[in-house]
Write an enzyme that holds these catalytic residues in place. Sequence first.
Site, short mmCIF file in Angstrom:
data_model
loop_
_atom_site.label_atom_id
_atom_site.label_comp_id
_atom_site.label_asym_id
_atom_site.label_seq_id
_atom_site.Cartn_x
_atom_site.Cartn_y
_atom_site.Cartn_z
CB CYS A 175 -35.75 -38.67 -6.08
SG CYS A 175 -36.18 -40.42 -6.07
N1 LIG Z 1 -41.62 -40.02 -3.19
C1 LIG Z 1 -40.58 -39.52 -3.83
O1 LIG Z 1 -39.48 -39.39 -3.26
C2 LIG Z 1 -40.69 -39.09 -5.27
C3 LIG Z 1 -39.61 -38.43 -5.85
C4 LIG Z 1 -39.69 -38.03 -7.19
C5 LIG Z 1 -40.83 -38.30 -7.92
N2 LIG Z 1 -41.86 -38.95 -7.33
C6 LIG Z 1 -43.04 -39.20 -8.16
O2 LIG Z 1 -44.10 -38.36 -7.74
C7 LIG Z 1 -45.34 -39.04 -7.90
C8 LIG Z 1 -46.03 -39.09 -6.54
O3 LIG Z 1 -45.20 -39.81 -5.64
P1 LIG Z 1 -45.50 -39.94 -4.08
O4 LIG Z 1 -44.29 -40.55 -3.49
O5 LIG Z 1 -46.01 -38.65 -3.55
O6 LIG Z 1 -46.67 -41.04 -4.11
P2 LIG Z 1 -47.81 -41.32 -3.03
O7 LIG Z 1 -47.40 -40.83 -1.68
O8 LIG Z 1 -48.15 -42.76 -3.17
O9 LIG Z 1 -49.03 -40.43 -3.56
C9 LIG Z 1 -49.64 -40.68 -4.80
C10 LIG Z 1 -50.83 -39.76 -4.99
O10 LIG Z 1 -51.48 -40.12 -6.21
C11 LIG Z 1 -52.81 -40.59 -5.93
N3 LIG Z 1 -53.10 -41.75 -6.77
C12 LIG Z 1 -52.51 -42.96 -6.69
N4 LIG Z 1 -53.02 -43.77 -7.66
C13 LIG Z 1 -53.94 -43.04 -8.31
C14 LIG Z 1 -54.83 -43.31 -9.37
N5 LIG Z 1 -54.85 -44.51 -9.98
N6 LIG Z 1 -55.63 -42.33 -9.79
C15 LIG Z 1 -55.62 -41.13 -9.18
N7 LIG Z 1 -54.81 -40.81 -8.16
C16 LIG Z 1 -53.99 -41.76 -7.73
C17 LIG Z 1 -52.79 -40.96 -4.45
O11 LIG Z 1 -54.11 -40.90 -3.96
P3 LIG Z 1 -54.53 -41.93 -2.81
O12 LIG Z 1 -53.66 -41.56 -1.63
O13 LIG Z 1 -55.94 -41.68 -2.59
O14 LIG Z 1 -54.19 -43.29 -3.34
C18 LIG Z 1 -51.88 -39.87 -3.89
O15 LIG Z 1 -52.56 -38.66 -3.79
C19 LIG Z 1 -45.01 -40.42 -8.46
O16 LIG Z 1 -45.10 -40.42 -9.86
C20 LIG Z 1 -43.56 -40.61 -8.03
O17 LIG Z 1 -42.85 -41.51 -8.86
C21 LIG Z 1 -41.82 -39.33 -6.02
#
Ligand SMILES: NC(=O)c1ccc[n+]([C@@H]2O[C@H](COP(=O)([O-])OP(=O)(O)OC[C@H]3O[C@@H](n4cnc5c(N)ncnc54)[C@H](OP(=O)(O)O)[C@@H]3O)[C@@H](O)[C@H]2O)c1
Length: 331
Positions: free
Chosen positions: A146
């Site tokens: 981001c």
């Molecule tokens: N948030 C942002 O602003 C943003 C921006 C750019 C990129 N990203 C990237 O996008 C990705 C997702 O981010 P997010 O913010 O959406 O994270 P999040 O809200 O924490 O969601 C993570 C997802 O991955 C699953 N997960 C977590 N650990 C896992 C594992 N060991 N095995 C399988 N599934 C797993 C979670 O399932 P459970 O809920 O069941 O744990 C959930 O569905 C990350 O790589 C992050 O760096 C995020």
Amino acid sequence: VADVAVLGASGYAGAIAATLLYRHPFFELRHVTARSESGAVLEAIHPRTRVPLLLEDYDPDVQGEVDAALVCWPHRVSAPAVAALRERGVRVVDLSADFRLRDREVYEDWYGPHGAPELFGDAVYGLPELYRDGIPGSDLVANPGCYPTAALLALAPLARAGLIADVVIDAKSGVSGAGREPSPTTHFISADENMTPYKVERHRHTPEIEQELAVMGAALPITFTPHLVPLAQGELVSSYVTTSREVSDAELSDLYREAYEDERWVEVALGPPGVLEVRDTNYCRLSVHLDVRTGRVLVFAAIDNLWKGAASQAVQNLNLMFGRDEGEGLQ
Ligand SMILES: NC(=O)c1ccc[n+]([C@@H]2O[C@H](COP(=O)([O-])OP(=O)(O)OC[C@H]3O[C@@H](n4cnc5c(N)ncnc54)[C@H](OP(=O)(O)O)[C@@H]3O)[C@@H](O)[C@H]2O)c1
């Protein structure tokens, strides 16, 4: 029509990706996965998605049946899942950091051992405004972080013109940037009515921003400090640039106009942007200013971290991979 899956649809980025793909005119959302909440209906967990699909456990033989997948998992767990999908011929946009860096040593310095080294270096960096030509032919797109999305869009015109001698990037993000997993710093009691720098000198987006600035001709170490601010969504990146030579206001306006006049998702505004102006959209809204007193150039860029910073940019990439109009499903 192409069949798609979203892995990690219970997460913040995955839920928005699922929303966009569920109502997309070309893609058919076939599978959404979750870990702890599998078996539930997505819209029961995230009512705003209005996606009535059942969250499944991850099984590459099930979700690997589709044409393309968005993998919205944390870094390091993402890479092996991406590899399993690629083995089955699925085209992937990975939202994690696992395929963004070009140098494996740099990746391993910042993130630890890579989970699919055989794929390292296969991905195109999915910032369409910079790499549009490479994305359609790619089967693996690394969706940018981001902060790098906003910082690189803000700095690209200056970097390409050889104008960056030094830059300080001061960034602010809402709490959803940290994902859904609760932590003491993102707890309402710590985050509300507060503002704090975090990961000072060691935020993992630093090497990603440096890498892409170097590709554009500005190879230099940057100072990058993110701050947590009490917002749900939104990101503002302020860049303070010491230029390599004197520039004029007119030259700056020309540079930014030429860079972005044909870019539908990048708005060059006259005054500083605010995060509310881009909330729940794929826009990056930016402004550039010459500080005549110091000679520094100031660039301010606002995005929604979950949209242009993650999910909607991933759909923009998917559109390009499938030869669709880049804005399909994003209006
Ligand atoms: N948030 C942002 O602003 C943003 C921006 C750019 C990129 N990203 C990237 O996008 C990705 C997702 O981010 P997010 O913010 O959406 O994270 P999040 O809200 O924490 O969601 C993570 C997802 O991955 C699953 N997960 C977590 N650990 C896992 C594992 N060991 N095995 C399988 N599934 C797993 C979670 O399932 P459970 O809920 O069941 O744990 C959930 O569905 C990350 O790589 C992050 O760096 C995020």
